[in-house]
Design a protein around this motif. Structure first.
Motif, PDB file in Angstrom:
ATOM      1  N   TYR A 144      67.632  35.704  26.821  1.00  0.00           N
ATOM      2  CA  TYR A 144      67.085  36.884  26.149  1.00  0.00           C
ATOM      3  C   TYR A 144      66.178  36.497  24.975  1.00  0.00           C
ATOM      4  CZ  TYR A 144      70.660  36.260  22.526  1.00  0.00           C
ATOM      5  OH  TYR A 144      71.446  35.762  21.532  1.00  0.00           O
ATOM      6  N   ASP A 166      63.069  38.648  25.760  1.00  0.00           N
ATOM      7  CA  ASP A 166      63.088  39.910  25.017  1.00  0.00           C
ATOM      8  C   ASP A 166      62.416  39.740  23.658  1.00  0.00           C
ATOM      9  OD1 ASP A 166      64.396  41.150  27.055  1.00  0.00           O
ATOM     10  OD2 ASP A 166      66.390  40.947  26.171  1.00  0.00           O
ATOM     11  N   TRP A 224      67.498  40.438  17.621  1.00  0.00           N
ATOM     12  CA  TRP A 224      66.945  40.898  18.899  1.00  0.00           C
ATOM     13  C   TRP A 224      67.248  42.360  19.102  1.00  0.00           C
ATOM     14  CZ3 TRP A 224      68.135  35.969  17.880  1.00  0.00           C
ATOM     15  CH2 TRP A 224      67.158  35.022  18.211  1.00  0.00           C
ATOM     16  N   ILE A 282      70.025  43.880  21.935  1.00  0.00           N
ATOM     17  CA  ILE A 282      70.979  42.847  22.339  1.00  0.00           C
ATOM     18  C   ILE A 282      72.064  42.790  21.254  1.00  0.00           C
ATOM     19  CG2 ILE A 282      71.290  40.432  22.968  1.00  0.00           C
ATOM     20  CD1 ILE A 282      69.309  41.869  24.780  1.00  0.00           C
ATOM     21  N   ARG A 328      61.811  44.006  30.773  1.00  0.00           N
ATOM     22  CA  ARG A 328      62.916  43.080  30.900  1.00  0.00           C
ATOM     23  C   ARG A 328      63.069  42.710  32.369  1.00  0.00           C
ATOM     24  NH1 ARG A 328      68.825  43.525  28.206  1.00  0.00           N
ATOM     25  NH2 ARG A 328      69.309  41.337  28.566  1.00  0.00           N
TER      26      ARG A 328
END
Length: 160
Positions: A110, A114, A134, A137, A159
């Motif tokens: 991620y 992300d 993030w 998350i 994503r």
């Protein structure tokens, strides 16, 4: 004036002098600094007069330098900047080795894919670091060196 007497006579003199009014006491030592200051001021006046008569301009008294505030550091990023982590730099860094994940660990993908937001920027002894959190998350923010962060141009992302 030399005093040749006993200790009791000396102490009686000190009590007598302390009982006298202040105006009748002589303070020659207290007036001495005033005379030296006046003498120094007169010497300075004479030196400036001599300099003027010679055609020289007297030197201006040295002014202390103005107080300067410490400069604010110039950061490579701003708070609120949207970033992501460069994968190759992160995998070869001490930050990745300190986490202790096994090789090819997929749990950190991620941070490469992300978007993260720069929450704070600081300059430490080892360089400039950004606190990155993030979006979406549920993980704690992490301090990462700013040289391994990639600035994102747009807020929209997909994503995978």
């Amino acid at each position: 004036m030399a005093f040749s007497g006993t200790l009791s006579q000396l102490s009686s003199l000190s009590t007598i002098s302390s009982s006298l009014p202040v105006s009748s006491r002589r303070f020659t030592l207290r007036s001495l600094p005033q005379f030296t200051i006046k003498a120094e001021a007169e010497k300075e006046k004479q030196s400036t007069k001599a300099a003027k008569s010679d055609g020289e301009t007297p030197a201006a008294p040295a002014k202390p330098p103005p107080k300067t505030l410490p400069k604010k550091p110039v950061y490579s990023m701003k708070k609120g900047q949207i970033v992501r982590v460069e994968k190759e730099k992160y995998l070869n860094s001490i930050n990745y080795l300190s986490v202790g994940h096994p090789i090819f660990y997929k749990g950190l993908d991620y941070i490469y894919e992300d978007r993260g937001e720069v929450l704070d920027i600081r300059v430490f002894e080892t360089g400039e670091y950004a606190l990155v959190g993030w979006v979406g998350i549920p993980t704690a923010p992490a301090w990462l060196p700013t040289d391994m962060l990639i600035k994102s141009e747009k807020l929209v992302y997909e994503r995978l």
